[in-house]
Each structure stands twice: as structure tokens, then as C-alpha cells.
Write an enzyme that holds these catalytic residues in place. Structure first.
Site, PDB file in Angstrom:
ATOM      1  N   THR A   1      31.023  71.227  42.228  1.00 15.07           N
ATOM      2  CA  THR A   1      31.857  72.288  42.239  1.00 15.07           C
ATOM      3  C   THR A   1      33.006  71.783  43.007  1.00 15.07           C
ATOM      4  OG1 THR A   1      30.518  74.174  41.222  1.00 15.07           O
ATOM      5  CG2 THR A   1      32.631  74.815  42.526  1.00 15.07           C
TER       6      THR A   1
ATOM      7  N   TYR B   1      38.304  70.098  53.914  1.00 17.36           N
ATOM      8  CA  TYR B   1      37.738  70.711  52.705  1.00 17.36           C
ATOM      9  C   TYR B   1      37.379  69.805  51.903  1.00 17.36           C
ATOM     10  CZ  TYR B   1      36.931  72.713  48.074  1.00 17.36           C
ATOM     11  OH  TYR B   1      36.600  72.129  47.004  1.00 17.36           O
TER      12      TYR B   1
END
Length: 294
Positions: A114, A130
């Protein structure tokens, strides 16, 4: 014998919705959670196993001693807004790599990853920790020859039971309480807002299509069209008939704001997937849930 699915991030917003659908579909599921995970979203669900991971991730061996995992659906993530990069890297790259490395290569056949739409915008400094950690992990996944891998890149997902403080939850709570005024940016940035049940549908159809898909495949998950944040916020305001005053422009837009993002969802559509729930209906469903209505 049914294949066993390991789901990470099952206590989170999207993960709890996916867990519910997997259980309803009769899948054999084990969820991997931390010792201090908040189980509020899944407290009423039954029909799955739980494996509790310690803080050091050092008991993963025990997971594979107890369960013959055939598929991993990986949702757990760390966005790194207030965390050191080492922590983000550990959560988003080292942890899932460890999950794969320790698995029995004869049992583990599929890994569903994901990712977020923000990863498409490498030049943005927003969520850079991230983005870089997810990029490292994705390159690792591409190098695996023994494992089928699908990576789902999600646009702006919204729906019931999202976290407090998240954008849509904040808006709904503020407007429902008729907060005097709500400070916002100009809202000219455009997003592909997609309802959570449509995202769950995407995971389920990809899972069921594994026998006709290649070894590595990326999917963008969204409606395929974007609207301005201002239009989206105004729509919520109108549906609620809120008395709150919307102060667009009261907050300065970030210099690195992503101007427009929408999914290229053709590969998902080719599998038979399509978004079923309009933004208007989705907002009304969330409202009914918040107000305790059916």
C-alpha cells in the site's frame, strides 16, 4: 485448504474496513498488531486470528511458526510527521522486508503493498521521509523474483471511522457542531477523493485476480477525476446545512502543496473494478454513522 492471509494495519482506518470485508468473504485471516494497538475499530469483529508483535519486532519468527502465511496485505505505515527518519524507515521499509525475509518462500506467494498518491510527487518536500522510505521498499519489492507483488497507490481515501484530526473528520465535526468559523486555505488544490468501500473493492478484486496478473503490478486507486478542496468542503457544508462560516484563505497554502492529483485507474477498471459511491452519498453515509443513524 483455504489460503491464509496476513493483514497488517488492521486496527487502522482502512485496515479495519478491509478486515471486515475479508471476514465477511470467508477468508482465513490473521492480523498483526502491536502490543499497544487501539482495537476500538475492530472490537465487534470476529472470525480472525490475532498475532501481537512486540516493540522490537523480534518475535516475528513465532508468527510463522503458528501460521502458514500465503498472502500478506500490508497496510501498516508511518507518515513521519513527528517522527525521526530512522523510525519511519524502520516502519515502512525494514519491518515489511523482515516480514518477507522470514516467511517460508514455499508458502508465501503474494504480497499486496500500500502506498499513497504523495509518492507520485518526488519533488515535493511534504512527507519526504515517508516518500523516500516507501520508494526504498518498492525497489526492494521489484527485485523479488519468487514472489508475486501488487502495489496499490491510494488517492485521498475518506469514510467512516477515520481518525480524529484527519481532514474530513475535522470538517464534519466542526460543521456538525456549527463551529462559528473554520479557517482553511484557499482550497484551490485538487484531489481525487474516493470513498473507503470503493478502495476495499480494489483490494478484493486485485486479490481475486492474482491468477491472471503478472508477477509485479502497480495500481492507482481513485475515481480518476479530481475536484478542488474548496468544492469538496463546500459540498459537505451544503449537505450538512451547517451554520459555520468557511474562511477560505485564512490559512496560507504550503509552498510545496501538490496542485492536482488523480488516479490513472485504467488497469483496475480492466479487472472489472469501478467506483460505485459518489462523493455526495459517501458524505451522507459518514454523517449517518456519526449520528448513529442507519
Amino acid at each position: 485448504m483455504k489460503e491464509k492471509i496476513l493483514l497488517t494495519g488492521a486496527t487502522g482506518f482502512l485496515g479495519s474496513h478491509i478486515l471486515k470485508r475479508l471476514v465477511e468473504s470467508g477468508e482465513d485471516v490473521v492480523i498483526l498488531i502491536r502490543e499497544k494497538s487501539n482495537r476500538e475499530r475492530i472490537k465487534d469483529l470476529k472470525g480472525f486470528s490475532i498475532f501481537i508483535m512486540n516493540q522490537q519486532f523480534s518475535n516475528i519468527d513465532d508468527l510463522y511458526k503458528s501460521h502458514n502465511i500465503n498472502t500478506i496485505i500490508h497496510l501498516a505505515t508511518e507518515y513521519g510527521r513527528n517522527s525521526p527518519y530512522s523510525s519511519v524507515l524502520r516502519s515502512n521499509a525494514l519491518f515489511p522486508i523482515r516480514l518477507i525475509e522470514l516467511a517460508d518462500k514455499n508458502n508465501l506467494k503474494l504480497f499486496i503493498n500500500t502506498d499513497s498518491f504523495s509518492s507520485k510527487f518526488q519533488e515535493s518536500s511534504y512527507l519526504k521521509e515517508y516518500i523516500s522510505s516507501k520508494k526504498i521498499f518498492k525497489e526492494y519489492l521489484k527485485s523479488l523474483l519468487h514472489l508475486q507483488v501488487f502495489s496499490l497507490q491510494l488517492e485521498h481515501v475518506f469514510g467512516e471511522f477515520d481518525s480524529k484530526g484527519k481532514f474530513v473528520t475535522f470538517l464534519l465535526e466542526s460543521m456538525l457542531s456549527n463551529q462559528k468559523s473554520i479557517k482553511l486555505t484557499e482550497g484551490n488544490q485538487k484531489r481525487d477523493f474516493i470513498y473507503v468501500s470503493d478502495v476495499v473493492d480494489a483490494y478484493m478484486i486485485v486479490l481475486k485476480s492474482k491468477n491472471i496478473l503478472e508477477n509485479y503490478k502497480e495500481f492507482e486507486v481513485g475515481r480518476g477525476s479530481s475536484v478542488t478542496v474548496k468544492e469538496f468542503v463546500s459540498k459537505i457544508h451544503s449537505i450538512i446545512d451547517s451554520k459555520s462560516k468557511l474562511l477560505f484563505g485564512a490559512i496560507e497554502t504550503r509552498f510545496d502543496e501538490i496542485e492536482d492529483s488523480k488516479a490513472k485507474n485504467f488497469d483496475l477498471i480492466a479487472l472489472g473494478w469501478k467506483p460505485k459511491v459518489s462523493i455526495d452519498i459517501a458524505i451522507k453515509r459518514i454523517l449517518n454513522s456519526m449520528l448513529g443513524l442507519q
